[in-house]
Scaffold this motif. Sequence first.
Motif, short mmCIF file in Angstrom:
data_model
loop_
_atom_site.label_atom_id
_atom_site.label_comp_id
_atom_site.label_asym_id
_atom_site.label_seq_id
_atom_site.Cartn_x
_atom_site.Cartn_y
_atom_site.Cartn_z
N ALA A 1 -0.36 6.41 5.59
CA ALA A 1 -1.16 6.67 4.39
C ALA A 1 -1.96 5.42 4.02
CB ALA A 1 -0.23 7.07 3.24
N GLY A 2 -3.28 5.59 3.89
CA GLY A 2 -4.12 4.50 3.40
C GLY A 2 -4.37 3.37 4.36
N THR A 3 -4.23 3.63 5.66
CA THR A 3 -4.43 2.54 6.63
C THR A 3 -5.47 2.92 7.68
OG1 THR A 3 -2.81 3.31 8.25
CG2 THR A 3 -1.98 1.90 6.48
N ALA A 4 -5.99 1.89 8.36
CA ALA A 4 -6.78 2.08 9.57
C ALA A 4 -6.32 1.01 10.56
CB ALA A 4 -8.27 1.93 9.28
N VAL A 5 -6.25 1.39 11.84
CA VAL A 5 -5.69 0.48 12.85
C VAL A 5 -6.60 0.43 14.06
CG1 VAL A 5 -3.76 0.14 14.44
CG2 VAL A 5 -3.32 1.04 12.15
N SER A 6 -6.86 -0.78 14.56
CA SER A 6 -7.47 -0.96 15.88
C SER A 6 -6.59 -1.95 16.63
CB SER A 6 -8.89 -1.52 15.77
OG SER A 6 -9.70 -0.61 15.09
N GLN A 7 -5.85 -1.43 17.59
CA GLN A 7 -4.84 -2.24 18.25
C GLN A 7 -5.31 -2.67 19.63
OE1 GLN A 7 -1.01 -0.38 18.08
NE2 GLN A 7 0.01 -2.12 19.02
N GLU A 8 -5.00 -3.91 19.97
CA GLU A 8 -5.38 -4.41 21.31
C GLU A 8 -4.80 -3.47 22.36
OE1 GLU A 8 -5.49 -8.67 23.41
OE2 GLU A 8 -3.48 -8.09 22.81
N SER A 9 -5.65 -3.03 23.27
CA SER A 9 -5.22 -2.07 24.28
C SER A 9 -4.69 -2.81 25.49
CB SER A 9 -6.40 -1.19 24.70
OG SER A 9 -6.04 -0.49 25.88
N ALA B 1 -5.89 -1.75 4.85
CA ALA B 1 -5.00 -1.01 3.96
C ALA B 1 -5.51 -1.12 2.53
CB ALA B 1 -3.57 -1.56 4.05
N ASN B 2 -5.27 -0.06 1.78
CA ASN B 2 -5.64 -0.14 0.36
C ASN B 2 -4.49 -0.76 -0.44
OD1 ASN B 2 -3.93 1.99 -0.76
ND2 ASN B 2 -5.26 3.44 0.34
N VAL B 3 -4.78 -1.08 -1.69
CA VAL B 3 -3.80 -1.83 -2.49
C VAL B 3 -2.52 -1.01 -2.73
CG1 VAL B 3 -3.41 -2.74 -4.83
CG2 VAL B 3 -5.42 -3.43 -3.53
N ARG B 4 -2.66 0.29 -2.86
CA ARG B 4 -1.46 1.11 -3.07
C ARG B 4 -0.55 1.00 -1.84
NH1 ARG B 4 -1.54 7.53 -4.73
NH2 ARG B 4 0.25 7.39 -6.11
N THR B 5 -1.17 1.12 -0.67
CA THR B 5 -0.42 1.00 0.59
C THR B 5 0.16 -0.40 0.73
OG1 THR B 5 -1.80 2.66 1.64
CG2 THR B 5 -0.70 1.11 3.10
N LEU B 6 -0.66 -1.40 0.46
CA LEU B 6 -0.19 -2.78 0.61
C LEU B 6 1.06 -3.01 -0.23
CD1 LEU B 6 -3.59 -4.65 0.71
CD2 LEU B 6 -1.73 -4.98 2.34
N ARG B 7 1.04 -2.52 -1.47
CA ARG B 7 2.20 -2.73 -2.35
C ARG B 7 3.45 -2.08 -1.74
NH1 ARG B 7 1.90 -4.45 -7.58
NH2 ARG B 7 3.73 -3.15 -7.97
N HIS B 8 3.30 -0.90 -1.20
CA HIS B 8 4.44 -0.20 -0.59
C HIS B 8 4.93 -0.92 0.66
CE1 HIS B 8 6.83 3.01 1.14
NE2 HIS B 8 6.00 3.17 2.15
N VAL B 9 3.99 -1.29 1.53
CA VAL B 9 4.38 -1.86 2.82
C VAL B 9 4.97 -3.26 2.64
CG1 VAL B 9 3.63 -2.39 5.19
CG2 VAL B 9 2.68 -0.41 4.01
N ILE B 10 4.38 -4.05 1.74
CA ILE B 10 4.95 -5.39 1.49
C ILE B 10 6.40 -5.24 1.03
CG2 ILE B 10 4.87 -7.39 -0.07
CD1 ILE B 10 1.75 -7.08 -0.02
N GLU B 11 6.63 -4.27 0.16
CA GLU B 11 8.00 -4.10 -0.34
C GLU B 11 8.98 -3.68 0.77
OE1 GLU B 11 8.59 -1.12 -3.39
OE2 GLU B 11 10.76 -1.46 -3.38
#
Length: 262
Positions: free
Chosen positions: A116-124, A204-214
């Motif tokens: 939720a609320g993220t975007a990812v570009s991962q080294e392949s 990540a958005n701030v809502r997501t950041l708060r959740h993931v940091i926790e």
Amino acid sequence: MQFVQPEVRLIGRPSVDYDEVAAYLKDVGGESWLERLDRGELNDAQNLAEFSGRSCYRSWEPGLNPNVTRIRTEQGKYLENLLSSAHGSVLEHVNFNFVFHNVSRVLTHEQVRHRAGTAVSQESLRFVRLDDLSFWFPDWAQQDGELMTRAVRLLQEMEKFQLWMADHFRLDDEGVPFSEKKHKTSFMRRFAPEGVATGLVWTANVRTLRHVIEVRTAEGAEEEISLVFGMVGELMKKEAPALFGDYTVTEGGAWVPGWRKV
Ligand SMILES: Cc1cc2nc3c(=O)[nH]c(=O)nc-3n(C[C@H](O)[C@H](O)[C@H](O)COP(=O)(O)OP(=O)(O)OC[C@H]3O[C@@H](n4cnc5c(N)ncnc54)[C@H](O)[C@@H]3O)c2cc1C
């Protein structure tokens, strides 16, 4: 084989177009909000959250909405009220971009579970050939001589095997099609350890950041992800203190929010 340290860099942040905001506010009668912002110290992330929140009730100033007779004029208090009343959707407008460098696939496997609320570009590692197995060792591991001798020997052996395979498959011969390189590189990565240093770009958005940091610094969280999300917490607290200033950090490094599950 290189020893590396996981790193996080904040590479992008919100940027508010104040002229467009002013044009909108002129229309709805909320220009006094812009006047209240301290033009010298504009914090776009916090202003965007406040702007989004105030747009819900037209609470730019008292009387614009007859139901609103009083407003919180101080941004810190306004944002604290957003957090304490769990009006978290407002925080989804505020996105930050990070690059995670020299983190392991142990970390990235866990990180990408947050959808939720993220975007990812991962080294392949299907495309990027592993000719060097960089690796992070926590301090406690580095202090264990026998562990380090055995671990480094193993990594060097794996690295040699990577180079041997590339040679064996003649990947650098003239005219080898990229599809063949990709095919073999993907096979070869199976012989890399999950701790191999890699990276990703993460938004990540701030809502997501708060959740993931926790959750990723909580007691019992995996060692590397806890270290790295502690760094994310530090970055965010500096970047947007009114949106991240409610955390207390325990001795064990857990970021405990004052306002949970916004
Ligand atoms: C300590 C720890 C141990 C773990 N161990 C394991 C394990 O052994 N095996 C394993 O597979 N995973 C494990 N995980 C991963 C975990 O199950 C989650 O996949 C991961 O933490 C992502 O978090 P999230 O579910 O909160 O999703 P996020 O995408 O971060 O979502 C944030 C919040 O949005 C809401 N949300 C998101 N998506 C939905 C949806 N589809 N429906 C309804 N609400 C939604 C939820 O409230 C969610 O908490 C572990 C995580 C932690 C922190």
